[in-house]
Design an enzyme around this catalytic site. Structure first.
Site, PDB file in Angstrom:
ATOM      1  N   CYS A 104     138.030  33.136  42.221  1.00  0.00           N
ATOM      2  CA  CYS A 104     138.332  32.926  43.649  1.00  0.00           C
ATOM      3  C   CYS A 104     139.756  32.447  43.917  1.00  0.00           C
ATOM      4  O   CYS A 104     140.538  33.173  44.530  1.00  0.00           O
ATOM      5  CB  CYS A 104     137.330  31.948  44.242  1.00  0.00           C
ATOM      6  N   ARG A 141     137.178  34.735  34.275  1.00  0.00           N
ATOM      7  CA  ARG A 141     138.186  35.454  35.063  1.00  0.00           C
ATOM      8  C   ARG A 141     139.370  34.523  35.348  1.00  0.00           C
ATOM      9  O   ARG A 141     139.189  33.408  35.824  1.00  0.00           O
ATOM     10  CB  ARG A 141     137.544  35.973  36.367  1.00  0.00           C
ATOM     11  N   LEU A 150     130.031  28.220  47.808  1.00  0.00           N
ATOM     12  CA  LEU A 150     129.416  27.670  46.582  1.00  0.00           C
ATOM     13  C   LEU A 150     130.420  27.603  45.442  1.00  0.00           C
ATOM     14  O   LEU A 150     131.401  28.351  45.421  1.00  0.00           O
ATOM     15  CB  LEU A 150     128.190  28.485  46.163  1.00  0.00           C
ATOM     16  N   LYS A 151     130.136  26.671  44.512  1.00  0.00           N
ATOM     17  CA  LYS A 151     130.987  26.531  43.326  1.00  0.00           C
ATOM     18  C   LYS A 151     130.210  27.075  42.134  1.00  0.00           C
ATOM     19  O   LYS A 151     129.039  26.705  41.954  1.00  0.00           O
ATOM     20  CB  LYS A 151     131.308  25.052  43.040  1.00  0.00           C
ATOM     21  N   GLU A 155     131.139  32.273  51.869  1.00  0.00           N
ATOM     22  CA  GLU A 155     130.366  31.471  50.914  1.00  0.00           C
ATOM     23  C   GLU A 155     131.277  30.410  50.289  1.00  0.00           C
ATOM     24  O   GLU A 155     132.372  30.716  49.841  1.00  0.00           O
ATOM     25  CB  GLU A 155     129.794  32.395  49.826  1.00  0.00           C
ATOM     26  N   LYS A 215     137.552  30.715  55.353  1.00  0.00           N
ATOM     27  CA  LYS A 215     137.320  30.779  53.900  1.00  0.00           C
ATOM     28  C   LYS A 215     138.643  30.733  53.125  1.00  0.00           C
ATOM     29  O   LYS A 215     138.810  29.984  52.162  1.00  0.00           O
ATOM     30  CB  LYS A 215     136.533  32.057  53.579  1.00  0.00           C
ATOM     31  N   PHE A 229     139.534  17.163  44.039  1.00  0.00           N
ATOM     32  CA  PHE A 229     140.538  18.204  43.750  1.00  0.00           C
ATOM     33  C   PHE A 229     141.935  17.627  43.540  1.00  0.00           C
ATOM     34  O   PHE A 229     142.923  18.227  43.936  1.00  0.00           O
ATOM     35  CB  PHE A 229     140.553  19.271  44.868  1.00  0.00           C
ATOM     36  N   GLY A 273     145.908  19.280  35.549  1.00  0.00           N
ATOM     37  CA  GLY A 273     145.393  20.036  34.407  1.00  0.00           C
ATOM     38  C   GLY A 273     146.291  21.214  34.101  1.00  0.00           C
ATOM     39  O   GLY A 273     147.470  21.218  34.482  1.00  0.00           O
ATOM     40  N   THR A 323     134.448  37.404  50.224  1.00  0.00           N
ATOM     41  CA  THR A 323     135.651  36.810  50.818  1.00  0.00           C
ATOM     42  C   THR A 323     136.587  37.948  51.227  1.00  0.00           C
ATOM     43  O   THR A 323     137.057  38.704  50.371  1.00  0.00           O
ATOM     44  CB  THR A 323     136.339  35.880  49.792  1.00  0.00           C
TER      45      THR A 323
HETATM   46  N1  LIG Z   1     132.112  33.653  42.408  1.00  0.00           N
HETATM   47  C1  LIG Z   1     132.287  32.688  43.284  1.00  0.00           C
HETATM   48  O1  LIG Z   1     132.295  31.504  42.943  1.00  0.00           O
HETATM   49  C2  LIG Z   1     132.484  33.011  44.748  1.00  0.00           C
HETATM   50  C3  LIG Z   1     132.379  31.966  45.689  1.00  0.00           C
HETATM   51  C4  LIG Z   1     132.561  32.275  47.030  1.00  0.00           C
HETATM   52  C5  LIG Z   1     132.856  33.584  47.421  1.00  0.00           C
HETATM   53  N2  LIG Z   1     132.975  34.561  46.471  1.00  0.00           N
HETATM   54  C6  LIG Z   1     133.270  35.912  46.928  1.00  0.00           C
HETATM   55  O2  LIG Z   1     132.058  36.663  46.904  1.00  0.00           O
HETATM   56  C7  LIG Z   1     132.322  38.027  46.535  1.00  0.00           C
HETATM   57  C8  LIG Z   1     131.505  38.387  45.298  1.00  0.00           C
HETATM   58  O3  LIG Z   1     131.942  37.558  44.240  1.00  0.00           O
HETATM   59  P1  LIG Z   1     131.147  37.492  42.846  1.00  0.00           P
HETATM   60  O4  LIG Z   1     131.796  36.440  42.039  1.00  0.00           O
HETATM   61  O5  LIG Z   1     129.691  37.423  43.128  1.00  0.00           O
HETATM   62  O6  LIG Z   1     131.517  38.934  42.263  1.00  0.00           O
HETATM   63  P2  LIG Z   1     130.890  39.672  40.998  1.00  0.00           P
HETATM   64  O7  LIG Z   1     131.959  40.553  40.482  1.00  0.00           O
HETATM   65  O8  LIG Z   1     130.236  38.688  40.101  1.00  0.00           O
HETATM   66  O9  LIG Z   1     129.729  40.565  41.633  1.00  0.00           O
HETATM   67  C9  LIG Z   1     129.963  41.657  42.469  1.00  0.00           C
HETATM   68  C10 LIG Z   1     128.795  42.624  42.306  1.00  0.00           C
HETATM   69  O10 LIG Z   1     128.944  43.689  43.235  1.00  0.00           O
HETATM   70  C11 LIG Z   1     128.540  44.902  42.623  1.00  0.00           C
HETATM   71  N3  LIG Z   1     129.131  46.020  43.341  1.00  0.00           N
HETATM   72  C12 LIG Z   1     130.441  46.391  43.398  1.00  0.00           C
HETATM   73  N4  LIG Z   1     130.572  47.490  44.171  1.00  0.00           N
HETATM   74  C13 LIG Z   1     129.331  47.799  44.618  1.00  0.00           C
HETATM   75  C14 LIG Z   1     128.828  48.833  45.453  1.00  0.00           C
HETATM   76  N5  LIG Z   1     129.637  49.756  45.969  1.00  0.00           N
HETATM   77  N6  LIG Z   1     127.505  48.866  45.680  1.00  0.00           N
HETATM   78  C15 LIG Z   1     126.682  47.941  45.145  1.00  0.00           C
HETATM   79  N7  LIG Z   1     127.099  46.939  44.352  1.00  0.00           N
HETATM   80  C16 LIG Z   1     128.414  46.874  44.091  1.00  0.00           C
HETATM   81  C17 LIG Z   1     129.024  44.765  41.188  1.00  0.00           C
HETATM   82  O11 LIG Z   1     128.315  45.627  40.319  1.00  0.00           O
HETATM   83  C18 LIG Z   1     128.733  43.280  40.912  1.00  0.00           C
HETATM   84  O12 LIG Z   1     127.444  43.100  40.359  1.00  0.00           O
HETATM   85  C19 LIG Z   1     133.841  38.106  46.339  1.00  0.00           C
HETATM   86  O13 LIG Z   1     134.429  38.518  47.528  1.00  0.00           O
HETATM   87  C20 LIG Z   1     134.234  36.674  46.037  1.00  0.00           C
HETATM   88  O14 LIG Z   1     135.553  36.401  46.388  1.00  0.00           O
HETATM   89  C21 LIG Z   1     132.788  34.303  45.145  1.00  0.00           C
END
Ligand SMILES: NC(=O)c1ccc[n+]([C@@H]2O[C@H](COP(=O)([O-])OP(=O)(O)OC[C@H]3O[C@@H](n4cnc5c(N)ncnc54)[C@H](O)[C@@H]3O)[C@@H](O)[C@H]2O)c1
Length: 440
Positions: free
Chosen positions: A261, A329, A151-152, A149, A205, A250, A254, A121
């Protein structure tokens, strides 16, 4: 198709496994060697329903591999997804250091025409920055796209396989063709694929997350008004949710939203608006209401039990920011537990999946139990933060017998206040008639 997914967190791992499941060769690259080692052993570093068997079977079939070697992953692939974290910077804006670092690695590694897609994002305009970083370092053709993305966590695999829609911001016909082809297996039921320019996809997004967070904060404000007036927020929720223009999703009141996110995305969106001279007051208010809401349970407890909790035992049910995940988080439980510890309380907590993560947050001061009833022995109060199914129909007489004071502060409105009163509990929930007297 040969695909690299950079970043093996909640998003990267789920999408890597799902793309491998649909027959692609996927290499997931991450710069965390311990995570990659775990994944290569078939272990999953997060709790996400349905993910483990998907990773195991595709790993065994050789369609899914994990590496720390980003360069090799990029060079082996025609399509590269960037799925690294974009945490909040100090001023609330999205910190793009990981995205830009990965862009530079991609630029250096380019060995042919590639489609590069930001899954992370990122604020509107980031696609342009990514393209510039890559183009500085290579003469090969780089199509830089945005595919936010939606996803939830807790239903991530299901959401990826059966999306409501796929949003694609593309910069060329070639990229559109490649990505349409890649997503075709997930869109067979006629789910829309929305093709647009890159900035519109990036903005979609944030607008989606801000809208969902707005509904939550709006409903939480209504809940507070209900408490002041003797109205029941559950009735109001049903009353407005059955309007087809509004819908029922939504709208559950709560103790505030958390997770990886909404909190950071709402902050970053407000920041983008302010930086560009657009009035951000709606989005800012959403965040302010949420911060306030996270304090609510603690304030209610202090009101009933007093500021000094030194001789009190407080049971906590639910640590994760929502059910079916171990993600803590920005979880509202953190705010409550920190407040309890500051006031000297003994905190005894349960969560079906998040205890390991909670250990890393509260290295000492919190006792964790493997069963939810164990937390209640001699407790002066129970505070509920997460609506895990397990907590929905508990054995109330057992709970009553175990607790020193049968006081329940329920941040997720799991129980019926009238029934709880009949069972002999002091029951505090959100926006429903109860011990907090109405003033109207
Ligand atoms: N978690 C969710 O529900 C969700 C949903 C939609 C969008 N997003 C977005 O997707 C993105 C990722 O979210 P997430 O929850 O998967 O994050 P996360 O922190 O779980 O995973 C991020 C991964 O990236 C790796 N990483 C960081 N820097 C790196 C680099 N330089 N090279 C290689 N790997 C690297 C980290 O080691 C980690 O494993 C964010 O921008 C988030 O806002 C998350």
């Amino acid at each position: 198709m040969k695909i690299a997914v950079i970043g093996s967190g909640y998003v990267g791992l789920v999408m890597g496994a799902c793309l491998a499941e649909s027959g692609n060769d996927v290499v997931c690259a991450d710069n965390d060697p311990s995570k990659v080692a775990l994944l290569n052993d078939g272990e999953i570093p997060i709790y996400e329903p349905g993910l483990k068997p998907l990773v195991e079977s595709n790993l065994a079939a050789g369609r899914l591999t994990f590496t720390t070697d980003l360069i090799q992953a990029v060079q082996a692939s025609a399509v590269i997804f960037i799925a690294v974290g974009t945490p909040s910077g100090e001023d609330g804006s999205a910190d793009l250091q990981h995205v830009l670092e990965v862009s530079r690695v991609i630029g250096e590694a380019m060995n042919g025409e590639k489609v590069i897609i930001t899954k992370s994002t990122v604020p509107v305009g980031t696609g342009k920055l990514v393209r510039e970083e890559i183009k500085k370092l290579t003469k090969h053709s780089a199509h830089v796209c945005s595919n936010p993305e939606f996803l939830k966590e807790g239903a991530a695999v299901e959401d990826f396989i059966k999306p409501d829609r796929v949003v694609l911001g593309v910069d060329s016909d070639y990229a559109e063709t490649v990505l349409r082809d890649l997503y075709a297996p997930f869109l067979r039921t006629g789910v829309p694929i929305l093709i647009m320019d890159v900035p519109s996809a990036e903005l979609t997004k944030y607008a989606a997350n801000a809208m969902l967070a707005t509904r939550i904060s709006f409903m939480n404000s209504i809940a507070l008004l209900c408490e002041k007036t003797g109205a029941d927020v559950e009735a109001v929720r049903r009353g407005i949710g059955s309007d087809s223009r509004i819908g029922s999703n939504f709208l559950f009141p709560g103790i505030g939203y958390g997770g990886s996110c909404f909190p950071k995305d709402v902050k970053a969106f407000a920041r983008t608006m302010t930086d560009l001279g657009v009035d951000a007051s709606i989005v800012q208010a959403v965040e302010d209401v949420n911060e306030r809401q996270k304090q609510l349970l603690l304030e209610s407890l202090v009101e009933l039990v007093g500021e000094n909790l030194a001789d009190k035992t407080v049971a906590v049910w639910g640590l994760a920011f929502k059910p079916n995940t171990d993600d803590m988080r920005e979880a509202p439980s953190i705010v409550t537990i920190e407040g309890l510890l500051e006031r000297g309380a003994r905190v005894v907590a349960h969560d079906p999946e998040a205890i390991e993560r909670a250990h890393n947050i509260f290295d000492k001061g919190v006792e964790f139990c493997s069963g939810n009833y164990e937390t209640l022995e001699g407790a002066d109060a129970l505070m509920i933060h997460t609506e895990w199914h397990l907590y929905r129909h508990p054995d109330f007489s057992r709970m009553h017998a175990l607790m020193r004071r049968p006081l329940i502060l329920d941040g997720r409105n799991l129980y019926d206040p009238t029934r709880m009163a009949e069972l002999g509990f002091e029951y505090i929930c959100i926006g429903r008639p109860g011990p907090r007297d109405s003033e109207v």
